[in-house]
Design a protein around this motif. Sequence first.
Motif, short mmCIF file in Angstrom:
data_model
loop_
_atom_site.label_atom_id
_atom_site.label_comp_id
_atom_site.label_asym_id
_atom_site.label_seq_id
_atom_site.Cartn_x
_atom_site.Cartn_y
_atom_site.Cartn_z
N SER A 14 -6.39 14.01 1.32
CA SER A 14 -6.17 12.62 0.92
C SER A 14 -6.83 11.65 1.89
O SER A 14 -7.23 10.55 1.52
N ALA A 15 -6.94 12.06 3.16
CA ALA A 15 -7.54 11.18 4.16
C ALA A 15 -9.01 10.93 3.87
O ALA A 15 -9.57 9.90 4.27
N PHE A 16 -9.66 11.86 3.19
CA PHE A 16 -11.08 11.73 2.88
C PHE A 16 -11.31 11.14 1.49
O PHE A 16 -12.45 10.96 1.07
N ILE B 22 0.82 -1.21 0.00
CA ILE B 22 0.00 0.00 0.00
C ILE B 22 0.86 1.26 0.00
O ILE B 22 0.43 2.31 -0.48
N LYS B 23 2.08 1.15 0.53
CA LYS B 23 2.99 2.30 0.46
C LYS B 23 3.29 2.64 -1.00
O LYS B 23 3.31 3.81 -1.39
N THR B 24 3.52 1.62 -1.80
CA THR B 24 3.78 1.84 -3.23
C THR B 24 2.54 2.37 -3.95
O THR B 24 2.64 3.16 -4.88
N LEU B 25 1.36 1.95 -3.49
CA LEU B 25 0.12 2.39 -4.13
C LEU B 25 -0.08 3.90 -4.03
O LEU B 25 -0.81 4.48 -4.83
N THR B 26 0.54 4.55 -3.04
CA THR B 26 0.35 5.99 -2.90
C THR B 26 0.86 6.74 -4.13
O THR B 26 0.39 7.85 -4.41
N ALA B 27 1.80 6.15 -4.86
CA ALA B 27 2.29 6.80 -6.08
C ALA B 27 1.23 6.82 -7.17
O ALA B 27 1.35 7.57 -8.14
N TYR B 28 0.19 5.99 -7.01
CA TYR B 28 -0.88 5.92 -8.01
C TYR B 28 -2.17 6.55 -7.47
O TYR B 28 -3.26 6.21 -7.94
N CYS B 29 -2.05 7.45 -6.50
CA CYS B 29 -3.25 7.92 -5.79
C CYS B 29 -4.25 8.59 -6.73
O CYS B 29 -5.46 8.37 -6.60
N ASP B 30 -3.79 9.41 -7.66
CA ASP B 30 -4.72 10.10 -8.55
C ASP B 30 -5.52 9.11 -9.38
O ASP B 30 -6.74 9.24 -9.54
N THR B 31 -4.82 8.12 -9.91
CA THR B 31 -5.50 7.12 -10.73
C THR B 31 -6.46 6.28 -9.90
O THR B 31 -7.61 6.04 -10.30
N LYS C 251 3.80 6.44 9.44
CA LYS C 251 4.44 7.70 9.86
C LYS C 251 5.54 8.13 8.91
O LYS C 251 5.74 9.33 8.67
N GLY C 252 6.27 7.17 8.37
CA GLY C 252 7.46 7.49 7.59
C GLY C 252 7.26 7.54 6.09
O GLY C 252 8.23 7.48 5.34
N SER C 253 6.01 7.64 5.63
CA SER C 253 5.77 7.64 4.19
C SER C 253 4.56 8.49 3.86
O SER C 253 3.93 9.10 4.73
N GLU C 254 4.22 8.50 2.55
CA GLU C 254 3.04 9.23 2.10
C GLU C 254 1.75 8.66 2.66
O GLU C 254 0.70 9.30 2.59
#
Length: 641
Positions: free
Chosen positions: A453-455, A416-425, A502-505
Amino acid sequence: MVMPGCQSMTSTYEGEQHVIAAAQHILKVLGENKSLTDDFRRVLTELDSHLSAMTIITESKRRGFAEVEEQLKCAERKVRRWDSNPSLIWDSGPTEASEYIQAVNEIHTVMETLGGLSMNDHGRPKELAFRAQCVQQIAMSRLEEELYHILVQHKQSFELKNISFPSRVDFVYDESFVSVEDEIINDTSQRDNSGRESNEYTVDLIDPLLIPDIKSIASVMFASGYDREFCEAFIGNRKDALDEHLSNLEIQKLSIDDVLKLEWDALSCEIKKWVWAVKIIIRVYLASEKRFCNQILGDFGSHDSYCFVEISRASIFYLLNFGEAIAMGPYKPEKLFRFLDMYEVLADLHLDMEGLFSEVANAFVMSEFHDLLRRLGDSASATFLNFRNAIALDSSMHPFPRGEIHHLTRYVMNYIKTLTAYCDTLNVLLKDQDVDDPNPVFETDNGQDICTSAFSPMGCHLRSITSALESNLIRRSKLYKDGSLEHIFLMNNIHYMVQKVKGSELRLFFGDEWIRKHNGKLQQHATSYERATWSFVVSLLRDDGRTSLKERCRRFSNAFDDVYKIQTRWCIPDLHLREDLQISTSQKVIPAYRAFLGINSRNGSDKYIKYTSDDMEKMLLDLFAGSSMSLRNSRSNSHKW
């Protein structure tokens, strides 16, 4: 060289002159007759005038055809001179090429001059037209060869170092793993998430100095009515060039069945190459190809668009068919990143495709493109949603060794940490997908800023995934027979989750309240561990009025030794978490032990005491190191009972 048609036209002309001369001779003889009436003599005079006019017209035609024939002879010599010459005209210099084009144009002029004749005409003009047509066919065949040679010999290769599309790391989870690298992904901040590049890329596929030469060939072939032949030769060469470029990009032309049979490692490799290739082919190569088609054929109506589509059709449909095969599934978690890469590159190329295939006649290409984009989006959504279900259903019959961070925890959190790079999509793909959010984020009235982003849909889904992970971990913790190790296991895994957030997006999607809540859970498990392990051990020091001092010392030492031997094998990988629990444990055990020693020091308890308080404090620092420790190496005193 005089062709048979020329001899026939000469004899026809001479025959016409003989007939007219004979008729004029007859008129002259009749005119010498003195007995002719005035009316008859007037008829003879008019007939003589007509014959004279016919002589003038015939002579004029003869001179005109002679000029046309001479023009054709000159052009024919230039064309036939190269017919037997193995050298290439355009390799022989611009003068030779210009003269050849001029000769072909002269042949065309001759044919236009004679073009008014019907197919039923006979005689000299018809034969001259047939002769010009034969020479023209020879010239057109030669121009096709020259065109192919120019396109092959003067093509230009290109390297694009400014376009980057980093590949993602493969995520593969297996219960049999004995270790998992924690940092298994590259810094996702390096990923190009800004959409289209600021620069548009077109390159010269053919040496631009040769463009005028190719256009001159196109012009003369189109003017001569050989547009179909030119287009066929042009399309054939350009298709070969595109196939060669695909090969240079290491694209194998696999059928859908071939794709479906590939093992994941091989398939993932092919997808990475596809993602890179489709961007290069559409954004760079085809954009350049379309420009080249326009440069050559832009002055000939819709031929440039027709040729471009014919050149690109097969390769475009191969690339789209590969995507269709991938979108067929199955929807395994490791495929999500490939689905997203493929979806994003196509979404990014949407405007490029619209520009390449904007004509109504090319709507079928865009229809296939849009269908694939939709299918990849659906596949990505389905895979994402199945991921949570896979976590919930993942199970084991055996407890995880030493209470460490479970592979599933590492896998899910890095995933899921890697998934943050695809957040817009993902926000686009998940906006209509409902999910139960066990940790909703609420607006606060204390002025604290909460990231939007939390919402977002993705934020809700990510929190749902970690909730499923927590439930799975709780079930796994029940597999331990030792209740204390159950809490160590949950501490390790919850702490790992919190640190990843805590340590990532991920922090933007979970919010600080989630972090505080889970830090609270961490503390609860630490307290539960201390109660489950040390409350009983410390209680053995109490004087219950029935147990002797010697027995109490023996029981306490034995219980402590058992804990020490067992819990030094347990593992808390995070040094800070380990030290915090060691300190917390010392604060519970050491004061009670020192108080016990102080109370009983006057009762001769030294002979029953196995460890000093300093010994015990040092031994507590050996806990959770992950390797069994020897009691002899962990104490400074050794008392005999």
